[in-house]
Design an enzyme around this catalytic site. Structure first.
Site, PDB file in Angstrom:
ATOM      1  CG  HIS A   1      -1.983  -1.028   1.200  1.00 42.11           C
ATOM      2  ND1 HIS A   1      -2.842  -1.207   0.138  1.00 42.11           N
ATOM      3  CD2 HIS A   1      -2.312  -1.987   2.113  1.00 42.11           C
ATOM      4  CE1 HIS A   1      -3.652  -2.229   0.401  1.00 42.11           C
ATOM      5  NE2 HIS A   1      -3.345  -2.719   1.584  1.00 42.11           N
TER       6      HIS A   1
ATOM      7  CG  ASP B   1      -2.684  -8.384   0.576  1.00 41.78           C
ATOM      8  OD1 ASP B   1      -1.949  -8.671   1.534  1.00 41.78           O
ATOM      9  OD2 ASP B   1      -3.732  -7.716   0.685  1.00 41.78           O
TER      10      ASP B   1
ATOM     11  CG  HIS C   1      -6.519  -5.449   1.628  1.00 42.44           C
ATOM     12  ND1 HIS C   1      -5.968  -6.335   2.526  1.00 42.44           N
ATOM     13  CD2 HIS C   1      -7.722  -5.076   2.141  1.00 42.44           C
ATOM     14  CE1 HIS C   1      -6.804  -6.488   3.558  1.00 42.44           C
ATOM     15  NE2 HIS C   1      -7.870  -5.743   3.350  1.00 42.44           N
TER      16      HIS C   1
ATOM     17  CG  ASP D   1      -4.826 -10.116   3.160  1.00 41.25           C
ATOM     18  OD1 ASP D   1      -4.497 -10.576   2.049  1.00 41.25           O
ATOM     19  OD2 ASP D   1      -4.599  -8.934   3.495  1.00 41.25           O
TER      20      ASP D   1
HETATM   21 ZN   LIG Z   1      -4.055  -7.228   2.584  1.00 36.78          ZN
END
Ligand SMILES: [Zn+2]
Length: 313
Positions: free
Chosen positions: A125, A162, A164, A246
């Protein structure tokens, strides 16, 4: 040829507020899973602190120095709603990036076939000039640019599985046609980026969003029909994995239903591509994964695959 495992105890000193999912126990759970006999053949090295030159491959120097300067001597400093620095954070982040650089050195130098960096805080991120979403330095991006700068890798492919979207990695490589950034992720979900229509200035951003409730079938279809063909035609000189776990069904932060076998399967897919195009070279860096059992099992399956063991189903 062998698999390298890079870690450092300093990553346990990055403290987050009580109850925060991105916590030191994540690494402890992974380390416990790797105590099993079958992982004794992993080559282990400690993650060094990244030099400024390496960090500057993905972030401007004044941004890096600002993070260093706001590091607290005690207590926590809040960067955004869910990102905080403790006294140990800056060194942990430096070693996360340094571990990714070392992994590239050992893989590009031919010492090992592939490498996994088990460090925290995660990185995907982190944008060029913004730390966010638990992340400070973009380890995968630094690894990609390091492979290009030091080893003349012309093309680098990154697969970020991931749950996200890796807005930071997408931001850094948006206008860079030498790096292919591919992502599967749940949408809608934090951070809100990663639509199919986000393809970068040169079409080298490949987003394959999945929906809440999707599991193995949808993930494998996205890899088989969207991501693997793009990596294949890109013909990379090294493959980097942003390995967040995740998307596992047990994870509390999201609603995809992958199993540890899916991560092993995807790892084997990438190993086939790496075998075809780049002498089997793969560097994998840990991103998210917040259920300790799901994280530990998934990491073990990922490493089993990297070590060349066939995983069923
Ligand atoms: Zn994540």
């Amino acid at each position: 040829m062998s698999t390298l495992y890079i870690a450092h105890p300093a990553c346990l000193d990055h403290q987050t507020p009580f109850g925060h999912p991105e916590r030191p126990d994540r690494i402890r759970a992974i380390e416990r899973a790797l105590e099993k006999e079958r992982f004794t053949s992993l080559i282990r090295e400690q993650a060094p602190m990244a030099e400024m030159d390496s960090l500057a491959l993905a972030h401007p120097e004044d941004h890096i120095l600002r993070l260093r300067d706001i590091s607290p001597r005690e207590g926590l400093v809040r960067i955004d709603e869910d990102t905080t620095m403790s006294p140990g954070t800056y060194e942990a982040a430096l070693r996360g990036a340094g571990g990714a650089v070392l992994a590239v050195d050992e893989v590009m130098g031919g010492k090992v076939r592939n490498a996994f960096v088990a460090m925290r805080p995660p990185g995907h991120h982190a944008e060029r000039v913004r730390a966010m979403g638990f992340c400070f330095f973009n380890n995968a991006a630094i690894a990609a640019r390091h492979a290009q700068k030091k080893y003349c890798a012309e093309r680098v492919a990154i697969f970020d599985w991931d749950v996200h979207h890796g807005n930071g990695t997408q931001d850094i490589f948006w206008s860079d046609e030498t790096v292919l950034y591919c992502s599967t992720h749940e949408a809608p979900l934090y951070p809100g980026t990663g639509a199919l229509s986000e393809t970068g200035d040169h079409g080298t951003i490949v987003n394959a969003p999945l929906s809440a409730g999707d599991g193995s079938e949808a993930f494998r279809e996205a890899v088989d029909t969207v991501i693997a063909p793009r990596i294949d035609s890109f013909a990379p000189d090294i493959i980097i994995i942003s390995a967040g776990f995740d998307a596992h069904w047990r994870d509390p932060l999201a609603s995809l239903n992958l199993t540890e076998s899916d991560f092993a399967w995807a790892t084997q897919k990438l190993m086939d591509l790496a075998d075809r195009h780049c002498g089997q070279r793969i560097v994998s860096v840990l991103e998210g994964g917040y259920d300790l059992e799901g994280l530990a099992k998934s990491t073990a399956f990922h490493l089993d695959a990297l070590m060349g063991r066939e995983i069923g189903a």
